[in-house]
Design an enzyme around this catalytic site. Structure first.
Site, PDB file in Angstrom:
ATOM      1  N   ASP A  30     -21.547 -26.470  -2.707  1.00 44.16           N
ATOM      2  CA  ASP A  30     -21.868 -27.149  -1.448  1.00 44.16           C
ATOM      3  C   ASP A  30     -20.566 -27.682  -0.882  1.00 44.16           C
ATOM      4  O   ASP A  30     -19.686 -28.095  -1.634  1.00 44.16           O
ATOM      5  CB  ASP A  30     -22.871 -28.286  -1.685  1.00 44.16           C
ATOM      6  CG  ASP A  30     -23.613 -28.636  -0.412  1.00 44.16           C
ATOM      7  OD1 ASP A  30     -24.814 -28.335  -0.326  1.00 44.16           O
ATOM      8  OD2 ASP A  30     -22.981 -29.193   0.520  1.00 44.16           O
ATOM      9  N   THR A 121     -34.808 -18.543   4.671  1.00 46.63           N
ATOM     10  CA  THR A 121     -35.754 -17.815   5.516  1.00 46.63           C
ATOM     11  C   THR A 121     -35.000 -17.264   6.722  1.00 46.63           C
ATOM     12  O   THR A 121     -34.463 -18.026   7.525  1.00 46.63           O
ATOM     13  CB  THR A 121     -36.875 -18.770   5.980  1.00 46.63           C
ATOM     14  OG1 THR A 121     -37.508 -19.275   4.812  1.00 46.63           O
ATOM     15  CG2 THR A 121     -37.883 -18.058   6.855  1.00 46.63           C
ATOM     16  N   GLY A 253     -56.821 -32.367   9.526  1.00 44.18           N
ATOM     17  CA  GLY A 253     -56.027 -33.598   9.570  1.00 44.18           C
ATOM     18  C   GLY A 253     -55.275 -33.713  10.876  1.00 44.18           C
ATOM     19  O   GLY A 253     -55.738 -33.210  11.915  1.00 44.18           O
ATOM     20  N   CYS A 260     -40.659 -26.399   7.529  1.00 42.07           N
ATOM     21  CA  CYS A 260     -40.914 -24.953   7.430  1.00 42.07           C
ATOM     22  C   CYS A 260     -41.916 -24.432   8.446  1.00 42.07           C
ATOM     23  O   CYS A 260     -41.575 -23.570   9.257  1.00 42.07           O
ATOM     24  CB  CYS A 260     -41.388 -24.625   6.025  1.00 42.07           C
ATOM     25  SG  CYS A 260     -40.264 -25.245   4.770  1.00 42.07           S
ATOM     26  N   LYS A 263     -40.881 -24.682  12.208  1.00 44.02           N
ATOM     27  CA  LYS A 263     -39.705 -23.849  12.483  1.00 44.02           C
ATOM     28  C   LYS A 263     -40.047 -22.358  12.355  1.00 44.02           C
ATOM     29  O   LYS A 263     -39.699 -21.553  13.221  1.00 44.02           O
ATOM     30  CB  LYS A 263     -38.607 -24.244  11.483  1.00 44.02           C
ATOM     31  CG  LYS A 263     -37.436 -23.317  11.367  1.00 44.02           C
ATOM     32  CD  LYS A 263     -36.374 -23.898  10.444  1.00 44.02           C
ATOM     33  CE  LYS A 263     -36.639 -23.687   8.968  1.00 44.02           C
ATOM     34  NZ  LYS A 263     -36.409 -22.351   8.434  1.00 44.02           N
ATOM     35  N   ARG A 327     -38.955 -34.549   8.614  1.00 41.10           N
ATOM     36  CA  ARG A 327     -38.789 -33.526   9.645  1.00 41.10           C
ATOM     37  C   ARG A 327     -40.142 -33.102  10.224  1.00 41.10           C
ATOM     38  O   ARG A 327     -41.057 -32.768   9.492  1.00 41.10           O
ATOM     39  CB  ARG A 327     -38.036 -32.323   9.072  1.00 41.10           C
ATOM     40  CG  ARG A 327     -36.542 -32.620   8.941  1.00 41.10           C
ATOM     41  CD  ARG A 327     -35.811 -31.494   8.281  1.00 41.10           C
ATOM     42  NE  ARG A 327     -36.080 -31.443   6.853  1.00 41.10           N
ATOM     43  CZ  ARG A 327     -35.536 -30.553   6.027  1.00 41.10           C
ATOM     44  NH1 ARG A 327     -34.708 -29.648   6.507  1.00 41.10           N
ATOM     45  NH2 ARG A 327     -35.814 -30.565   4.747  1.00 41.10           N
TER      46      ARG A 327
END
Ligand code: UGA
Length: 441
Positions: A30, A121, A253, A260, A263, A327
């Site tokens: 990283d 992805t 809900g 995920c 997006k 997010r």
């Protein structure tokens, strides 16, 4: 086998740690030096049950290392996993800048034959692009083959999903690559599905889009249930008994959030658009979800008239339990709308409050417990189905609020519980429970 994972977001870190757990020598790269320092000490930058213990264990066994240098991190790798982010651009496309940068760095530093596997992805065709970038810039005289291995982990249960997944998908174009990757995953004893690279890339988007569609479908059914006097929980249960339908992802809900589904559904609409296919079904899935997120506020307005100057307690802020990920959390849309309507808000989340504080409006003040958030509130909104929120006794709301009105965006409680507790309870796709005394007066 010597494995290098590039990117230590939740996909990369969980992949690297899990591969070290099953016996491989793993180096995670990283570029964030501070993060790498922390990880070397066995501290996980993300909240993921079981991850930190596994990290510490494998660092101790000298099977897990962290690096900022590509040169060192790639030196011995047999297999390199790319797991950097593909965030959403303004127009819904996946941003592939990070992936392309990584491909360039691999080309510069690789010094032995290796397989480069994409876990991130990525739109169909991206692996071809990665191959092009690497092969056009390769410095050393080595053989590099490309593969796609989409991940199907859920945040909050990522370790469990890695070790108990339904399938591992490997998209590769030659036998040797397939066999090497089979060996990487063999200790997990999970069925492997082999296909070509483009189909593997597509499986990931199609799977997420289909799961999102199930959620939007049951949310649409919930609206009709409320109007015709049916109960969405019973309907979902009855549907799920049919194995062709399955009982998962049929929980009505306040809609899906996270890093995920929102997006990937948007990206798939874009991918379809590029080949002149108008993906109408998926566009509706997205639209239904956007409406669903603020539908709970409509229920509040219907019941309370307005919320100006009222105090609303928000219980749960993260997009789902067991994560501090905010997010695309429905709580953001809901808090923004309540703030625009001049409500005051108190909020409790077991772990996401810190992250939430940078994202929710200033009208929200954070509390350390459910009791503190609820005391004196005019209404409670349950936004995340954390265990402690699900198990908080409904009777307790009566002691903490003058008129206990609970809006449950996750159907955490049964209607019988609400009736017995004597609270007003408004949930999704089910009849409202109004306490006896209220209905008499
Ligand atoms: C999702 C997929 O489930 C994973 O298979 C996939 O690997 C991952 O995306 C990814 O692409 O990386 P995740 O976003 O972590 O995983 O979370 P989920 O558990 O799928 O939940 C997504 C959202 O759907 C949450 O907001 C959850 O509350 C909501 N949801 C889920 C419902 O509203 N109803 C349901 O029945 C299920």
């Amino acid at each position: 086998m010597k494995i290098t994972v590039i990117g230590t977001g939740y996909v990369g870190l969980v992949t690297g740690v899990s591969l070290s757990e099953i016996g491989h020598d793993v180096t995670c790269i990283d570029i964030d030096e501070r993060k790498v320092e922390q990880m070397r000490k066995g501290l996980s930058p993300i909240f993921e049950p079981g991850l930190e213990d596994m990290m510490k264990r494998n660092i101790g066994r000298h099977r897990l290392a962290f690096e900022t240098s590509y040169e060192k991190g790639l030196a011995e790798a047999d297999v390199i996993f790319i797991a950097v982010g593909t965030p959403q651009k303004e127009d819904g496309h996946a941003n592939l800048t990070y992936i392309e940068n990584v491909a360039e760095r691999i080309a510069e530093h690789i010094c032995k034959d290796a397989i480069v596997v994409t876990k991130s992805t990525v739109p169909v065709g991206t692996n071809d692009r990665i191959s092009e970038v690497i092969h056009s810039r390769l410095k050393a005289d080595v053989n590099i083959s490309i593969a796609s291995n989409p991940e199907f982990l859920r945040e909050g249960s990522a370790i469990h999903d890695t070790f108990h997944g339904d399938r591992i998908v490997i998209g590769a174009e030659d036998r040797q690559t397939r066999e090497t990757l089979d060996r990487v995953f063999a200790p997990l004893a999970i069925p492997v599905y082999h296909t070509d690279i483009r189909s593997a890339e597509m499986i990931k988007y199609a799977s997420n889009a289909f799961l999102a569609a199930k959620i939007s479908f049951i949310n649409e059914i919930s609206h009709i249930c409320e109007k015709v006097g049916a109960d969405v929980e019973s309907v979902a249960h009855g549907m799920g008994l049919d194995k062709r339908i399955g009982n998962q992802f049929l929980r009505a809900g306040i809609g899906y959030g996270g890093s995920c589904f929102p997006k990937d559904t948007n990206a798939l609409v874009q991918i379809a658009g590029h080949v002149e296919h108008d993906f109408e079904l998926l566009k509706s899935v997205i639209k239904v979800n956007n409406n669903q997120q603020s539908m709970l506020v409509d229920k509040v307005l219907n019941r309370l008239g307005g919320v100006t100057g009222k105090t609303i307690a928000l219980l749960g802020l993260s997009f789902k339990p067991n994560t501090d990920d905010m997010r695309d959390a429905p709580s953001i849309v809901i808090a923004d709308r309540l703030a625009a309507l001049d409500a005051r808000m108190t909020a409790y989340d077991p772990i996401a409050s810190f992250r939430a504080s940078g994202l929710l409006p200033a009208e929200v003040s954070y509390r350390e417990s459910i009791e503190e958030a609820v005391r004196g509130a005019d209404a409670v909104l349950i936004l995340t189905d954390w265990e402690q929120i699900k198990h908080f006794p409904l009777e307790a709301y009566k002691e903490l609020m003058e008129t206990p009105v609970i809006f449950d965006g996750r159907n955490c409680h049964s209607l019988e519980e609400a009736e017995q507790a004597g609270v007003e309870y408004i949930s999704i796709g089910r009849r409202a429970v109004v306490p006896q005394t209220d209905s008499v007066t």
